[in-house]
Design a protein around this motif. Structure first.
Motif, PDB file in Angstrom:
ATOM      1  N   PHE A 128      96.894 114.271  61.873  1.00  0.00           N
ATOM      2  CA  PHE A 128      95.517 113.812  61.727  1.00  0.00           C
ATOM      3  C   PHE A 128      94.812 113.674  63.063  1.00  0.00           C
ATOM      4  O   PHE A 128      95.448 113.513  64.103  1.00  0.00           O
ATOM      5  CB  PHE A 128      95.515 112.459  61.004  1.00  0.00           C
ATOM      6  N   CYS A 129      93.501 113.719  62.981  1.00  0.00           N
ATOM      7  CA  CYS A 129      92.660 113.456  64.148  1.00  0.00           C
ATOM      8  C   CYS A 129      92.855 111.996  64.550  1.00  0.00           C
ATOM      9  O   CYS A 129      92.697 111.095  63.730  1.00  0.00           O
ATOM     10  CB  CYS A 129      91.189 113.709  63.803  1.00  0.00           C
ATOM     11  N   GLU A 130      93.201 111.790  65.805  1.00  0.00           N
ATOM     12  CA  GLU A 130      93.483 110.414  66.215  1.00  0.00           C
ATOM     13  C   GLU A 130      92.217 109.588  66.385  1.00  0.00           C
ATOM     14  O   GLU A 130      92.279 108.386  66.552  1.00  0.00           O
ATOM     15  CB  GLU A 130      94.304 110.404  67.512  1.00  0.00           C
ATOM     16  N   VAL A 131      91.081 110.246  66.344  1.00  0.00           N
ATOM     17  CA  VAL A 131      89.832 109.504  66.490  1.00  0.00           C
ATOM     18  C   VAL A 131      89.278 109.113  65.126  1.00  0.00           C
ATOM     19  O   VAL A 131      89.039 107.948  64.855  1.00  0.00           O
ATOM     20  CB  VAL A 131      88.795 110.310  67.294  1.00  0.00           C
ATOM     21  N   CYS A 132      89.098 110.086  64.231  1.00  0.00           N
ATOM     22  CA  CYS A 132      88.424 109.770  62.965  1.00  0.00           C
ATOM     23  C   CYS A 132      89.333 109.833  61.751  1.00  0.00           C
ATOM     24  O   CYS A 132      88.937 109.432  60.659  1.00  0.00           O
ATOM     25  CB  CYS A 132      87.225 110.693  62.762  1.00  0.00           C
ATOM     26  N   GLY A 133      90.540 110.376  61.882  1.00  0.00           N
ATOM     27  CA  GLY A 133      91.463 110.372  60.750  1.00  0.00           C
ATOM     28  C   GLY A 133      91.411 111.614  59.877  1.00  0.00           C
ATOM     29  O   GLY A 133      92.184 111.739  58.926  1.00  0.00           O
ATOM     30  N   VAL A 146      92.861 116.144  67.563  1.00  0.00           N
ATOM     31  CA  VAL A 146      91.539 115.728  67.107  1.00  0.00           C
ATOM     32  C   VAL A 146      91.024 116.776  66.139  1.00  0.00           C
ATOM     33  O   VAL A 146      91.617 117.850  65.988  1.00  0.00           O
ATOM     34  CB  VAL A 146      90.546 115.530  68.272  1.00  0.00           C
ATOM     35  N   CYS A 147      89.894 116.457  65.474  1.00  0.00           N
ATOM     36  CA  CYS A 147      89.424 117.368  64.437  1.00  0.00           C
ATOM     37  C   CYS A 147      88.404 118.367  64.968  1.00  0.00           C
ATOM     38  O   CYS A 147      88.402 119.519  64.583  1.00  0.00           O
ATOM     39  CB  CYS A 147      88.848 116.572  63.271  1.00  0.00           C
ATOM     40  N   ALA A 148      87.510 117.920  65.829  1.00  0.00           N
ATOM     41  CA  ALA A 148      86.413 118.781  66.253  1.00  0.00           C
ATOM     42  C   ALA A 148      85.781 118.234  67.521  1.00  0.00           C
ATOM     43  O   ALA A 148      86.265 117.265  68.093  1.00  0.00           O
ATOM     44  CB  ALA A 148      85.377 118.891  65.136  1.00  0.00           C
ATOM     45  N   ASP A 170      83.098 116.483  68.400  1.00  0.00           N
ATOM     46  CA  ASP A 170      82.670 115.096  68.574  1.00  0.00           C
ATOM     47  C   ASP A 170      83.859 114.218  68.955  1.00  0.00           C
ATOM     48  O   ASP A 170      83.821 113.455  69.916  1.00  0.00           O
ATOM     49  CB  ASP A 170      82.071 114.556  67.268  1.00  0.00           C
ATOM     50  N   CYS A 171      84.902 114.353  68.152  1.00  0.00           N
ATOM     51  CA  CYS A 171      86.076 113.509  68.364  1.00  0.00           C
ATOM     52  C   CYS A 171      86.778 113.898  69.662  1.00  0.00           C
ATOM     53  O   CYS A 171      87.350 113.054  70.351  1.00  0.00           O
ATOM     54  CB  CYS A 171      87.030 113.632  67.182  1.00  0.00           C
ATOM     55  N   LEU A 172      86.712 115.174  69.970  1.00  0.00           N
ATOM     56  CA  LEU A 172      87.330 115.666  71.179  1.00  0.00           C
ATOM     57  C   LEU A 172      86.695 115.025  72.418  1.00  0.00           C
ATOM     58  O   LEU A 172      87.376 114.625  73.354  1.00  0.00           O
ATOM     59  CB  LEU A 172      87.108 117.162  71.175  1.00  0.00           C
ATOM     60  N   TRP A 198      84.631 113.292  55.727  1.00  0.00           N
ATOM     61  CA  TRP A 198      84.595 113.806  57.103  1.00  0.00           C
ATOM     62  C   TRP A 198      83.154 113.987  57.559  1.00  0.00           C
ATOM     63  O   TRP A 198      82.309 114.476  56.805  1.00  0.00           O
ATOM     64  CB  TRP A 198      85.337 115.151  57.154  1.00  0.00           C
ATOM     65  N   LYS A 199      82.915 113.644  58.811  1.00  0.00           N
ATOM     66  CA  LYS A 199      81.535 113.728  59.291  1.00  0.00           C
ATOM     67  C   LYS A 199      81.126 115.160  59.607  1.00  0.00           C
ATOM     68  O   LYS A 199      79.948 115.478  59.673  1.00  0.00           O
ATOM     69  CB  LYS A 199      81.339 112.842  60.516  1.00  0.00           C
ATOM     70  N   GLY A 200      82.104 116.046  59.817  1.00  0.00           N
ATOM     71  CA  GLY A 200      81.769 117.438  60.109  1.00  0.00           C
ATOM     72  C   GLY A 200      81.737 117.712  61.595  1.00  0.00           C
ATOM     73  O   GLY A 200      82.060 116.848  62.410  1.00  0.00           O
TER      74      GLY A 200
HETATM   75 ZN   LIG Z   1      87.984 113.587  64.204  1.00  0.00          ZN
END
Ligand SMILES: [Zn+2]
Ligand SMILES: [Zn+2]
Lengths: 276, 447
Positions: free
Chosen positions: A238-243, A257-259, A261-263, B255-257
């Motif tokens: 999972f993304c450690e920032v937003c899950g 991370v997922c993307a 923003d979180c990166l 998810w926010k995207g």
């Molecule tokens: Zn994320």
């Protein structure tokens, strides 16, 4: 969704920062490598130059520390005293009770004591090693135990904490059946009952002898009873920032991370912790 | 009950009253079963707490606490096992025998039935037995694995199947599998006639405590530090968390995207996102869970900017379901343990396949962590995928999964043969604690 990581990388300005790279991670991780390390040794011995999909020793240590924190009871170490009672004569206790009341041992202290005694009884550290928590592939409820159970005089293979309707002290030969089968009401008759293709595959109940042996099995120890991790269990990252799914990996520290923003959120923390 | 008229002359007379005590890590459940009648048990916090102003509360005194921020707890029960007797005795003395007791219990004339978690350490069991007889002097005593008492209920009515004439509440169910998901961990105990099949008992080290800590960690990472406010986080967890029926889909919808993208589900909350209004302990003593309202958020941001915000609101998104998810996937946080359904399968694999249909058709889930919405549905769904096609899987949760164990033990206390499984004070004095340990663990009825 599958090509998400690629899209992100194509537009990523952040990759130009020195020492930073983000790799899409779409493949399934090899089972246990994403998990809490089996033991400290493994974390130490993890190869320094890691390939994609492997965790660094640093990350394994981080996961281990996090799990330890999640297992704690309470935010920090606390010692709340028992409130003092006024006007109460000091109570008299037996020596056993006094010792127990004064003990400030934790569960973990008691468990260590138990493992040490067990190691002695079972003859050396090798045997004790079998009961260490870290040994994921450890033994099944030792055969030796079954042997003990089997070798107990049959009279003692008798019931156990629950109560049976019948007199539990009666002799073995008169023991009532362990199950009378009422728990499984027979299904209603059906015209297809005699069709060989529809023959029931419901297995037979074990014999009474077999059931009594099962009931006489001694309790397992604390670690023996813990669910075992199998390498074919799927794992998720999972993304450690937003899950959300952790599809992108920071090359500096391995965090997922997922993307973008979180990166970016992660990068701030990563720089603070590890420097540029 | 039979024998009710027996005069109390013979020395080791069968006690008329049974103190039934389910001594959990989070709460203890206690009640006195008198001459066959079963009262409602008291559910008492099993802790000693200290609030921000360093005032100390013992067990039920916690009712009087007005400000739970940064409150800290000391618990006698650790990892499910009764470890610290200094604290436990303080609590028992006050709640069971002292001024807070709601029933009069003279141990010398009372039978004690006490629950414990499976696979306890022998030394802790011995400590317990010694305290029971040497400190309190109970007339007789039975110590049993909490899950086993759940057999002393009318199972068939729980599964809404036609009642069998033979089934009475204090006759143990023939075959069942009990999942106990409590504060410290989650255990799986298959039972035959109320007796545990020890070789197949399994445990995963995820319980309410772990989930609360995890939620506190997520909120601390995403909002503000709540790691010293576990009491508040626990209430928030209880009010807001659920077990997802479709984890992937729920994760997608919350998810926010990517950057700048305004996903519709994210903006609307997709029916998943909720707001939790935190207690301030002035105007609001308890948190409130309410529907996510994006418009309200814009308004409160404005208020906050002018310093007029009247409430602290946390918006809960995937935290609502990723937290209880750990019971089904401990590996989501890197813990090398199977999820609940896999652990049940491991338990079944210790047993002859002929027992599987009976166990799988009679799964009863108890413990506070089983209260999450969707828990039993998810377990049922995962088990159906794991077990042979011709096994019927039925998972039930009793009306009150917190007191079900206690009521079962109370039913067992009324069993005509109860005297056969207890240990009397006299037997303890004659045979010692090692003998008791053997009797309770292997069920030996004679030395
Ligand atoms: Zn994320
Ligand atoms: Zn990083």
């Amino acid at each position: 969704m599958n090509n998400f990581g690629v899209i992100e990388l194509a537009s990523a300005k952040t990759t130009s920062a020195p020492g930073w790279a983000y790799v899409p991670d779409t493949g399934i991780l090899p089972g246990s490598s994403a998990l809490q390390p089996a033991n400290r040794k493994r974390a130490r011995n993890a190869p320094a130059g890691v390939t994609v999909g492997d965790l660094t020793a640093r990350q394994e240590a981080k996961i281990r520390k996090e799990i330890e924190a999640l297992e704690r009871d309470g935010g920090k170490d606390i010692s709340i005293p028992i409130p003092a009672k006024s006007g109460k004569a000091p109570a008299k206790h037996t020596p056993n009770v006094r010792k127990i009341l004064q003990s400030q041992k934790t569960f973990s202290n008691h468990l260590d004591d138990f493992l040490a005694i067990q190691a002695q009884v079972e003859g050396g550290p090798a045997a004790a090693g079998n009961n260490r928590p870290s040994n994921a592939s450890s033994k099944r409820p030792a055969n030796k135990r079954d042997a003990t159970a089997a070798s107990t005089p049959t009279g003692s293979a008798k019931p156990t904490p629950g109560i049976q309707e019948e007199d539990v002290t009666m002799a073995d030969v008169d023991l009532p059946p362990v199950l009378v089968g009422q728990y499984r009401p027979p299904p209603a008759a059906h015209p297809g009952d005699n069709d060989p293709l529809l023959a029931s595959r419901v297995p037979d109940l074990p014999s009474d002898e077999e059931l009594r042996k099962l009931l006489a099995h001694p309790p397992l120890t604390y670690y023996e009873t813990r669910g075992k991790w199998e390498d074919n269990y799927p794992t998720r990252v999972f993304c450690e920032v937003c899950g959300y799914w952790g599809r992108v990996r920071c090359m500096k520290c391995g965090t997922r991370v997922c993307a973008l923003d979180c990166l970016e959120t992660h990068r701030e923390e990563c720089v603070t912790r590890y420097g540029l | 009950m039979a024998g009710g008229r027996k005069p109390k002359v013979a020395a080791p007379a069968r006690p008329q009253n049974t103190l039934v005590l389910d001594n959990g890590a989070w709460t203890l459940k206690a009640g006195l079963v008198c001459g066959g009648s079963i009262p409602e048990p008291r559910v008492i916090p099993n802790c000693i707490a200290r609030d921000r102003s360093r005032k100390i509360y013992v067990a039920s005194e916690l009712d009087k606490c007005r400000d739970f921020s940064e409150i800290q707890f000391r618990r006698p029960v650790e990892k499910g096992y009764l470890v610290n007797w200094e604290a436990q005795k303080e609590i028992w003395d006050q709640e069971l025998f002292g001024d807070k007791a709601q029933f009069k219990c003279d141990p010398s004339e009372t039978r004690l039935m006490l629950t414990e978690q499976p696979n306890a350490l022998p030394v802790l069991q011995t400590n317990c037995d010694q305290i029971v007889f040497e400190e309190y002097g109970f007339s007789s005593y039975y110590r049993g694995i909490g899950s086993t008492f759940n057999a002393y209920h009318d199972l068939q009515s729980l599964f809404r199947t036609p009642k069998d004439a033979l089934t009475a509440a204090n006759t143990p169910a023939e075959i069942m599998l009990v999942v106990d998901s409590g504060f410290s961990h989650t255990t799986i105990t298959p039972l035959l006639g109320g007796r545990p099949l020890h070789s197949a008992i399994r445990r995963i080290d995820i319980g309410g405590k772990f989930l609360t800590n995890y939620m506190a960690r997520l909120i601390s990472l995403r909002h503000f530090d709540m790691r010293n406010d576990l009491y508040i986080v626990n209430e928030m967890k209880e009010a807001s968390c659920y077990v997802s029926a479709d984890f992937k889909s729920d994760l997608e919808r919350t998810w926010k995207g990517t950057r700048g993208e305004k996903r519709e589900d994210y903006v609307s909350g997709a029916g998943i996102v909720k707001d939790y209004v935190l207690p301030d302990f002035h105007t609001r003593h308890k948190g409130i869970l309410r529907e996510y309202d994006p418009a309200q958020h814009a308004k409160s941001r404005k208020l906050a900017a002018t310093g007029h915000s009247e409430e602290d609101v946390l918006t809960l998104r995937n935290e609502r379901f990723t937290v209880p998810e750990l019971i089904f996937r401990p590996s989501d946080v890197g813990m090398r343990q199977p999820g609940l359904a896999d652990a049940i399968q491991q338990s079944l694999h210790e047993l002859p396949i002929g027992l599987w249909p009976g166990l799988l058709a009679n799964i009863v889930v108890v413990g506070g962590s089983s209260l999450f919405d969707g828990f039993i549905q998810r377990l049922q769904k995962e088990l159906v995928q794991l077990v042979p096609d011709d096994c019927i899987v039925r998972v039930a949760r009793p009306a009150d999964p917190i007191t079900n164990t206690w009521y079962g033990a109370a039913n067992m206390a009324n069993h005509p043969n109860i005297e056969k499984v207890v240990v009397t004070k006299q037997e303890y004095e004659e045979n010692g604690s090692a003998w008791i340990a053997r009797k309770f663990s292997t069920g030996l009825l004679t030395p």
